[in-house]
Design an enzyme around this catalytic site. Structure first.
Site, short mmCIF file in Angstrom:
data_model
loop_
_atom_site.label_atom_id
_atom_site.label_comp_id
_atom_site.label_asym_id
_atom_site.label_seq_id
_atom_site.Cartn_x
_atom_site.Cartn_y
_atom_site.Cartn_z
N CYS A 56 73.13 86.07 9.73
CA CYS A 56 73.83 86.44 8.77
C CYS A 56 73.42 87.58 8.84
O CYS A 56 75.00 88.13 8.17
CB CYS A 56 73.20 86.14 6.99
SG CYS A 56 71.00 86.60 7.06
N ASP A 104 46.40 60.60 25.30
CA ASP A 104 45.52 59.34 25.31
C ASP A 104 46.97 59.12 27.25
O ASP A 104 46.73 57.94 27.53
CB ASP A 104 45.26 58.07 25.06
CG ASP A 104 45.33 58.67 23.08
OD1 ASP A 104 44.77 59.81 23.49
OD2 ASP A 104 45.84 57.52 22.31
N HIS A 114 38.66 55.37 23.37
CA HIS A 114 39.81 55.73 22.71
C HIS A 114 39.99 53.87 22.19
O HIS A 114 39.65 53.00 23.16
CB HIS A 114 40.99 55.72 22.67
CG HIS A 114 42.15 55.84 22.92
ND1 HIS A 114 42.66 56.14 21.49
CD2 HIS A 114 43.55 54.23 22.76
CE1 HIS A 114 43.90 55.77 21.35
NE2 HIS A 114 43.90 54.46 21.57
#
Length: 919
Positions: free
Chosen positions: A724, A168, A132
């Site tokens: 509905c 991370d 990273h």
């Protein structure tokens, strides 16, 4: 020993490697990632003597394999190119099986862009490590390098960490830091340190694992950051902060601001001393503390501290990039001076041999070119300019010679980099994930504030507290969105796109929705109170299915040929064309925020229209997330526009707007009537309406009682009754009435009411406070009229908008609750006399609504007789709520007209043109 390894003979190396493997110093490694960085890590790991048992990288793009794949295939290493590792949140067994078969001891993930399931992450005995490009826990996320610069960090670097199921967040194995220079950009810091030292650091991390010396240092919470990329410049900052913002976005994605009414992107920033000459032409920049100055050296900008910075280059919305010093002279000529290589792109003359002279206005296709000519043109350009990689679609979109040349030149000069979407997220760590929610209007491919900066708060019904501020669209925003949609339809890429490519784009959107389905379901739960498991399966799952279904229809929309009678000797042929309508407005309700969007928008887009959609004001969040995914899928600007706002303002303007040619609405009958009137008065725009319901469910004594109880419960309580087609009234044959009621009450008492994100929850909060209050009033009315309240009828004494599942019996036909829809978890039960089929049918049809209905009986003749006579758009027999993307859905009477879903839905968004030819 490592230092001399490459100087030994082949036999010595084999002996050493054998010894190292025996002592566990060398491992079988799976490399999961892509790009040049991944390729270099792979090569160095092989040099170390490790066995790469498999390379898992991204699928080929435009027929080209990723660099990592190319390297591995050259070495005979097994390469896997899975488009995805999981579906609907679950790891794909076949993918995991293929991975597991490699027998890896360790997974190494250098710059891996895919989501790798934990079944793979945790499979090797040594687990998985990831590279990273920041010093975790600072700057988690994909934009880490950008934010290192934007924050003006004096130190940067990279981390190799042990993968876990967070973002991370895993334990740190190894970190290396470097100084960040004042004028570093993403490119410079990456090339100088993050790339070369990152490769070495990743390999060193593997070495530590092999030697049993790899640490697992828990990341501290203090100093943890996560920011998503944002590009728009806030001028109310110091010069240094502005410089950091611009360089942190250079070259990708680019920091922009409004200049002279247009969006301009800034590149090549440097800080300048106080003594710098600022002689030049002033340039007004909205929001800046003082005007910029265009000088011979570049554009001087000023922070709110009076200090200055300079930018070297500017890019305009059309992709053209200029030196900032030429800002005022750039528009004096529209001609582009071409280099010799660029001039060589003019290969049209050799293809269009029937055209005596190719001019700027020459149209490739109007000049007779066909699809094979497109392929030839693309390939010839590739040979002439290797850095101008074209797709066939580029030719169809840029069909005149001038458009084609300009497009090629921009590609060659690197001025057509795809603009990265700017999203100002509201982020939450919830439901075991980081949820990122856009909250601004989405107009013409961008998230923007509403006119006047108007906002409102959307409420989380579970807590009754604000979820976030959402931009509140105004009338001028509707006009802007409709103009963008009209431009996209009439002149944009969308209008020129062939149906098959349109379908491919919709398929891509469905794939992105599937990749984000857990996040979408979580947002749906937060914003609407939907139970997460139901949201995952129905709210989101059916939305994905709907887009996939209509994507398949794109290239199957056909007309017909019609024989016509004319007096001899005339010969005639008539054929019909199905054409898109144009700009379509869509207004959706709050009970299924994403699914209602999908039901209408998918058919609308498949037909080739553009969309301006207003989500319900109380549930805008999944619609805005959908807008983000549509942009990332590659939908051209203006095709999809999302405007959270009030119905009285935004919905009314959509109904009145003269450039809107179709309006699709789902909501109450009262509002539907008003919309229909407005659409007629404005420009007689086409309308489809899905309105209120009071759907009857008839349960005969010869039913399967277990199924009738289970499905009867679902018919009322599904999605908290906010449905509905919910069974608004149950007619139960008198011989089984008491037994049915007893069984239903027993089941209701078992229902768990609570947090919709709890997987064990059956019943979450009602959608919003006003609706909850109406339910309380509805039940109070039922009691006053003399109906028997068996259970429920009250708000729960807890935070949020929770309402008890409710059962009424002894409901007479004249009562308010027998005639009006509750739209909530209220079961209305009435008896009917044994064997009196026609009488119960009369009672069931004695309503102005006709959306859905149901019948439970084992007698097939009775089932067919009843289903034939029930006056509703949908009839369920021995089931309920079983809608499907292929089955048309819509109501009769005051439940509206027009269809969603199925082939019939396409007709709502198409117009038929008849063409007659005499020959």
């Amino acid at each position: 020993m490592r230092h001399h390894f490459h100087t030994w003979t082949g036999r010595q190396r084999v002996q050493i490697l054998t010894s190292l493997r025996i002592f566990g110093m060398l491992m079988k490694i799976a490399v999961i990632g892509q790009s040049l960085f991944g390729q270099e890590v792979y090569k160095e790991l092989r040099k170390e003597g490790h066995t790469i048992v498999g390379v898992f990288t991204i699928p080929d793009s435009d027929g080209k394999a990723d660099l990592l794949a190319v390297e591995a295939e050259k070495d005979g290493v097994p390469v896997f190119k899975f488009p995805r590792w999981r579906v609907k949140g679950q790891a794909i067994p076949e993918v995991v099986s293929q991975y597991a078969a490699t027998g890896a001891d360790l997974n190494v993930l250098p710059f891996c862009s895919q989501f790798i399931p934990m079944e793979v992450i945790n499979h090797p005995k040594h687990g998985s490590i990831i590279y990273h490009p920041s010093l975790l826990p600072r700057h988690r996320g994909a934009s880490a390098i950008n934010w290192t610069l934007i924050h003006g960090d004096k130190k940067g670097g990279f981390t190799v960490f042990w993968a876990d199921d967070g973002l991370d967040t895993g334990p740190i194995l190894l970190q290396r830091e470097c100084d960040v220079e004042p004028d570093d950009t993403v490119n410079s810091i990456y090339k100088r340190f993050l790339f070369p030292e990152g490769v070495k650091g990743t390999v060193e991390a593997v070495r530590l694992i092999a030697e049993g010396k790899a640490p697992r240092i828990t990341q501290p919470q203090e100093g943890a950051t996560y920011e998503c990329i944002q590009k728009k410049i806030d001028w109310n900052q110091t010069a240094e902060a502005l410089h950091n913002w611009i360089r942190g976005n250079d070259k990708v994605p680019g920091a922009w601001a409004e200049v002279d009414g247009k969006n301009v992107t800034f590149y090549g920033s440097t800080l300048v001393g106080n003594g710098t000459s600022a002689k030049g032409q002033p340039l007004e920049i909205p929001g800046a503390s003082q005007p910029g100055v265009v000088t011979k050296a570049g554009l001087i900008l000023f922070g709110n501290d009076g200090k200055a910075l300079m930018v070297k280059n500017l890019q305009f919305e059309d992709g053209k990039m200029i030196p900032s010093s030429q800002y005022f002279s750039a528009g004096k000529t529209s001609a582009v001076e071409l280099t010799e290589e660029e001039k060589a792109l003019a290969v049209w003359q050799s293809i269009l041999t029937n055209v005596s002279q190719v001019e700027d206005s020459t149209d490739f296709f109007k000049s007779g070119a066909a699809s094979m000519d497109v392929v030839r043109l693309v390939e010839e350009v590739k040979l002439l300019a290797s850095n101008c990689q074209l797709q066939n679609e580029d030719i169809y979109i840029n069909s005149t010679f001038q458009e084609f040349i300009q497009m090629c030149v921009r590609k060659i000069r690197g001025e057509d980099e795809e603009e990265e979407l700017v999203v100002d997220y509201v982020s939450m760590n919830i439901n075991h994930m980081t949820v990122k929610m856009p909250h601004q209007l989405f107009i013409d491919g961008e998230f923007v504030d509403a006119a006047g900066g108007k906002t409102y708060k959307t409420i989380n019904p579970t807590t009754g507290t604000a979820l976030c501020d959402v931009s509140l669209a105004q009338i001028s925003d509707v006009d802007t969105a409709v103009a963008a949609a009209k431009e996209a339809f009439e002149n944009g890429e969308w209008g020129k796109m062939n149906p098959r490519d349109r379908g491919r784009l919709i398929y891509k959107l469905a794939d992105l929705m599937e990749q984000h389905q857990e996040e979408l379901a979580t947002i749906e739960s937060l914003d609407s109170g939907a139970v997460y498991t139901l949201a995952l399966k129905t709210h989101i799952g059916m939305s994905i299915q709907t887009f996939r279904y209509f994507a398949g229809w794109c290239d199957k929309i056909e007309g017909s040929t019609i024989p016509i009678n004319q007096a001899r000797p005339n010969r005639n042929i008539t054929f019909t064309r199905k054409e898109p309508i144009g700009v379509c407005a869509i207004v959706i309700p709050w009970n299924y925020p994403l699914m209602m969007l999908a039901w209408k928008t998918a058919a609308c887009l498949a037909a080739g229209n553009t969309v301006v959609l207003k989500p319900a004001q109380v549930t805008p969040m999944t619609a805005l997330k959908f807008a983000e995914l549509a942009a990332r899928a590659g939908f051209p600007k203006g095709v999809i526009n999302i405007l959270p706002g009030s119905g009285a303002l935004v919905g009314q303007r959509m109904s009145d707007h003269p450039d809107v040619r179709k309006l699709g609405f789902t909501g109450s009958t009262e509002i539907g009537k008003h919309i229909m009137k407005s659409c007629a008065v404005s420009n007689v725009k086409k309308v489809s309406l899905e309105l209120g319901g009071k759907s009857p469910l008839i349960i005969f004594s010869d039913c399967d009682m277990d199924k009738a109880v289970r499905m009867g419960m679902s018919s009322v309580f599904f999605n908290k009754g906010e449905n509905c087609i919910a069974a608004g009234r149950l007619f139960v044959e008198d011989t089984i009435h008491d037994q049915f009621v007893k069984r239903v009450v027993e089941e209701v008492k078992k229902m768990k009411i609570g947090d919709p994100l709890d997987r064990a929850t059956d019943h979450g909060p009602q959608n919003h406070k006003a609706h909850l209050d109406k339910l309380v009033e509805y039940c109070e009315t039922g009691v006053k009229e003399g109906a028997t309240l068996v259970c429920g009828g009250k708000q729960l004494a807890r935070p949020g908008f929770f309402f008890e599942p409710t059962i009424f019996t002894d409901v007479q036909d004249h009562m308010y609750i027998a005639k009006e829809e509750s739209f909530g978890p209220v079961m209305i039960i009435s008896k009917f006399k044994s064997g009196d089929v026609d009488e119960v049918l009369r009672r069931a049809n004695a309503t102005e609504y006709g959306l859905a209905s149901g019948v439970f009986t084992k007698d097939i003749s009775k089932a067919l007789y009843v289903s034939e006579r029930l006056n509703a758009g949908t009839v369920f027999v021995n089931t309920y709520n079983k809608t499907d993307v292929a089955a048309p859905f819509g109501g009769f009477k005051q439940s509206g007209f027009g269809k969603d879903l199925g082939r019939e839905a396409l007709n709502e968004y198409l117009k038929t043109k008849a063409v007659t030819i005499e020959y």
